[in-house]
Design a protein around this motif. Sequence first.
Motif, PDB file in Angstrom:
ATOM      1  N   PRO A   1       0.802  -1.230   0.000  1.00  0.00           N
ATOM      2  CA  PRO A   1       0.000   0.000   0.000  1.00  0.00           C
ATOM      3  C   PRO A   1       0.833   1.277   0.000  1.00  0.00           C
ATOM      4  CG  PRO A   1      -0.827  -1.535   1.642  1.00  0.00           C
ATOM      5  CD  PRO A   1       0.448  -2.111   1.105  1.00  0.00           C
ATOM      6  N   ALA A   2       2.043   1.229   0.534  1.00  0.00           N
ATOM      7  CA  ALA A   2       2.901   2.419   0.550  1.00  0.00           C
ATOM      8  C   ALA A   2       3.215   2.895  -0.864  1.00  0.00           C
ATOM      9  CB  ALA A   2       4.198   2.121   1.296  1.00  0.00           C
ATOM     10  N   ASP A   3       3.182   1.987  -1.841  1.00  0.00           N
ATOM     11  CA  ASP A   3       3.499   2.345  -3.218  1.00  0.00           C
ATOM     12  C   ASP A   3       2.482   3.303  -3.824  1.00  0.00           C
ATOM     13  OD1 ASP A   3       5.702   0.712  -3.039  1.00  0.00           O
ATOM     14  OD2 ASP A   3       4.794  -0.961  -4.134  1.00  0.00           O
ATOM     15  N   ILE A   4       1.310   3.401  -3.255  1.00  0.00           N
ATOM     16  CA  ILE A   4       0.253   4.253  -3.797  1.00  0.00           C
ATOM     17  C   ILE A   4      -0.030   5.454  -2.884  1.00  0.00           C
ATOM     18  CG2 ILE A   4      -1.733   3.077  -2.763  1.00  0.00           C
ATOM     19  CD1 ILE A   4      -1.752   3.802  -6.376  1.00  0.00           C
ATOM     20  N   ALA A   5       0.544   5.473  -1.703  1.00  0.00           N
ATOM     21  CA  ALA A   5       0.216   6.496  -0.696  1.00  0.00           C
ATOM     22  C   ALA A   5       0.443   7.925  -1.181  1.00  0.00           C
ATOM     23  CB  ALA A   5       0.995   6.242   0.590  1.00  0.00           C
ATOM     24  N   GLY A   6       1.413   8.166  -2.006  1.00  0.00           N
ATOM     25  CA  GLY A   6       1.675   9.514  -2.496  1.00  0.00           C
ATOM     26  C   GLY A   6       0.777   9.954  -3.633  1.00  0.00           C
ATOM     27  N   ASP A   7      -0.083   9.051  -4.097  1.00  0.00           N
ATOM     28  CA  ASP A   7      -0.913   9.351  -5.264  1.00  0.00           C
ATOM     29  C   ASP A   7      -2.396   9.493  -4.951  1.00  0.00           C
ATOM     30  OD1 ASP A   7       1.313   9.246  -6.956  1.00  0.00           O
ATOM     31  OD2 ASP A   7       1.106   7.086  -7.258  1.00  0.00           O
ATOM     32  N   PHE A   8      -2.762   9.541  -3.694  1.00  0.00           N
ATOM     33  CA  PHE A   8      -4.186   9.584  -3.331  1.00  0.00           C
ATOM     34  C   PHE A   8      -4.934  10.717  -4.027  1.00  0.00           C
ATOM     35  CE2 PHE A   8      -3.421   7.507   1.100  1.00  0.00           C
ATOM     36  CZ  PHE A   8      -3.220   6.278   0.492  1.00  0.00           C
ATOM     37  N   ASP A   9      -4.292  11.871  -4.182  1.00  0.00           N
ATOM     38  CA  ASP A   9      -4.969  13.020  -4.789  1.00  0.00           C
ATOM     39  C   ASP A   9      -5.174  12.869  -6.293  1.00  0.00           C
ATOM     40  OD1 ASP A   9      -2.186  13.170  -5.176  1.00  0.00           O
ATOM     41  OD2 ASP A   9      -2.229  15.351  -5.360  1.00  0.00           O
ATOM     42  N   LYS A  10      -4.556  11.879  -6.908  1.00  0.00           N
ATOM     43  CA  LYS A  10      -4.673  11.659  -8.351  1.00  0.00           C
ATOM     44  C   LYS A  10      -5.693  10.566  -8.691  1.00  0.00           C
ATOM     45  CE  LYS A  10       0.193  12.815  -9.036  1.00  0.00           C
ATOM     46  NZ  LYS A  10       0.677  12.894  -7.675  1.00  0.00           N
ATOM     47  N   LEU A  11      -6.328   9.992  -7.650  1.00  0.00           N
ATOM     48  CA  LEU A  11      -7.193   8.832  -7.854  1.00  0.00           C
ATOM     49  C   LEU A  11      -8.581   9.048  -7.276  1.00  0.00           C
ATOM     50  CD1 LEU A  11      -4.577   6.168  -6.750  1.00  0.00           C
ATOM     51  CD2 LEU A  11      -5.131   6.839  -9.101  1.00  0.00           C
ATOM     52  N   ALA A  12      -9.581   8.524  -7.968  1.00  0.00           N
ATOM     53  CA  ALA A  12     -10.959   8.608  -7.477  1.00  0.00           C
ATOM     54  C   ALA A  12     -11.279   7.470  -6.524  1.00  0.00           C
ATOM     55  CB  ALA A  12     -11.930   8.596  -8.648  1.00  0.00           C
ATOM     56  N   LEU A  13     -10.619   6.345  -6.694  1.00  0.00           N
ATOM     57  CA  LEU A  13     -10.852   5.222  -5.796  1.00  0.00           C
ATOM     58  C   LEU A  13      -9.669   4.280  -5.826  1.00  0.00           C
ATOM     59  CD1 LEU A  13     -11.885   2.134  -6.987  1.00  0.00           C
ATOM     60  CD2 LEU A  13     -13.614   3.612  -7.916  1.00  0.00           C
ATOM     61  N   ILE A  14      -9.591   3.467  -4.790  1.00  0.00           N
ATOM     62  CA  ILE A  14      -8.603   2.389  -4.726  1.00  0.00           C
ATOM     63  C   ILE A  14      -9.369   1.096  -4.529  1.00  0.00           C
ATOM     64  CG2 ILE A  14      -6.673   1.377  -3.445  1.00  0.00           C
ATOM     65  CD1 ILE A  14      -5.799   4.209  -2.703  1.00  0.00           C
ATOM     66  N   GLY A  15      -9.054   0.117  -5.352  1.00  0.00           N
ATOM     67  CA  GLY A  15      -9.637  -1.208  -5.217  1.00  0.00           C
ATOM     68  C   GLY A  15      -8.614  -2.151  -4.613  1.00  0.00           C
ATOM     69  N   VAL A  16      -9.112  -3.173  -3.948  1.00  0.00           N
ATOM     70  CA  VAL A  16      -8.247  -4.221  -3.417  1.00  0.00           C
ATOM     71  C   VAL A  16      -8.815  -5.536  -3.924  1.00  0.00           C
ATOM     72  CG1 VAL A  16      -7.344  -5.353  -1.349  1.00  0.00           C
ATOM     73  CG2 VAL A  16      -7.661  -2.869  -1.367  1.00  0.00           C
ATOM     74  N   ASP A  17      -7.979  -6.308  -4.585  1.00  0.00           N
ATOM     75  CA  ASP A  17      -8.417  -7.561  -5.194  1.00  0.00           C
ATOM     76  C   ASP A  17      -8.374  -8.701  -4.188  1.00  0.00           C
ATOM     77  OD1 ASP A  17      -9.303  -9.188  -7.290  1.00  0.00           O
ATOM     78  OD2 ASP A  17      -7.261  -9.752  -7.845  1.00  0.00           O
ATOM     79  N   PHE A  18      -9.470  -9.437  -4.132  1.00  0.00           N
ATOM     80  CA  PHE A  18      -9.565 -10.675  -3.357  1.00  0.00           C
ATOM     81  C   PHE A  18      -9.719 -11.789  -4.382  1.00  0.00           C
ATOM     82  CE2 PHE A  18     -10.669  -7.430  -0.368  1.00  0.00           C
ATOM     83  CZ  PHE A  18     -10.280  -7.908   0.869  1.00  0.00           C
ATOM     84  N   PRO A  19      -8.599 -12.377  -4.857  1.00  0.00           N
ATOM     85  CA  PRO A  19      -8.670 -13.346  -5.955  1.00  0.00           C
ATOM     86  C   PRO A  19      -9.410 -14.627  -5.589  1.00  0.00           C
ATOM     87  CG  PRO A  19      -6.448 -13.232  -5.081  1.00  0.00           C
ATOM     88  CD  PRO A  19      -7.234 -12.158  -4.398  1.00  0.00           C
ATOM     89  N   VAL A  20      -9.351 -15.017  -4.336  1.00  0.00           N
ATOM     90  CA  VAL A  20     -10.097 -16.181  -3.844  1.00  0.00           C
ATOM     91  C   VAL A  20     -10.597 -15.866  -2.438  1.00  0.00           C
ATOM     92  CG1 VAL A  20      -8.887 -17.939  -5.218  1.00  0.00           C
ATOM     93  CG2 VAL A  20      -8.006 -17.319  -2.986  1.00  0.00           C
ATOM     94  N   PHE A  21     -11.685 -16.478  -2.066  1.00  0.00           N
ATOM     95  CA  PHE A  21     -12.334 -16.223  -0.781  1.00  0.00           C
ATOM     96  C   PHE A  21     -11.382 -16.388   0.397  1.00  0.00           C
ATOM     97  CE2 PHE A  21     -14.635 -18.021   2.880  1.00  0.00           C
ATOM     98  CZ  PHE A  21     -15.491 -16.961   3.156  1.00  0.00           C
ATOM     99  N   ARG A  22     -10.528 -17.373   0.341  1.00  0.00           N
ATOM    100  CA  ARG A  22      -9.678 -17.694   1.493  1.00  0.00           C
ATOM    101  C   ARG A  22      -8.435 -16.805   1.620  1.00  0.00           C
ATOM    102  NH1 ARG A  22      -8.966 -21.440  -2.394  1.00  0.00           N
ATOM    103  NH2 ARG A  22      -6.842 -21.784  -3.097  1.00  0.00           N
TER     104      ARG A  22
END
Length: 183
Positions: free
Chosen positions: A70-91
């Motif tokens: 997540p630190a890789d995106i922390a400096g870009d919050f003002d350039k983004l409308a949303l952040i998604g987090v992928d859950f590729p499988v339930f577990r």
Amino acid sequence: MASIIKNRAIVNDDWTVVRPAEDGSLPPVNELPAGKVLVPLALWQAEREALSASRSAAEIGVWLAPDSEPADIAGDFDKLALIGVDFPVFRDGRGYSIGRLLRERYGYKGELRAIGDVLRDQLTFMFRCGFDAYALRADKDFDDALKAFDEFSVQYQGAVDNPSPLFRRRAAAAAAAADEVSA
């Protein structure tokens, strides 16, 4: 048009999730679909300037894989409308940690969306970790999923939604009651 759950309501989803090809290659910026796009972190990192030049911040979102930092995106919050987090499988629960880090450590205030294999059973826990939007798996019932938010009346642990654990909330209530009696 697809739907999502956002702020505990079913709404239309006007975002397109861009996924890498089967060989792992990322699409060129000029071949992305029109409208709002949720792109993988790798595409954002490689093409940040081109994406920002071709779209407004309201049309760009980035999604993080379970092994993303997540630190890789922390400096870009003002350039983004949303952040998604992928859950590729339930577990795979690494996305919960990413959500908490984005909210608590990095102070992200925008829309935090769960994408991928998102099921009803996960919604309350995702909410407690800071998620406010959920792209349910296509075969799931949205009306039934909304009921998940009201199934638990008490949470023992502290989390993004209420940092104080139950024992501290009870101790504070007892102290307040004692103060009221002595006054």
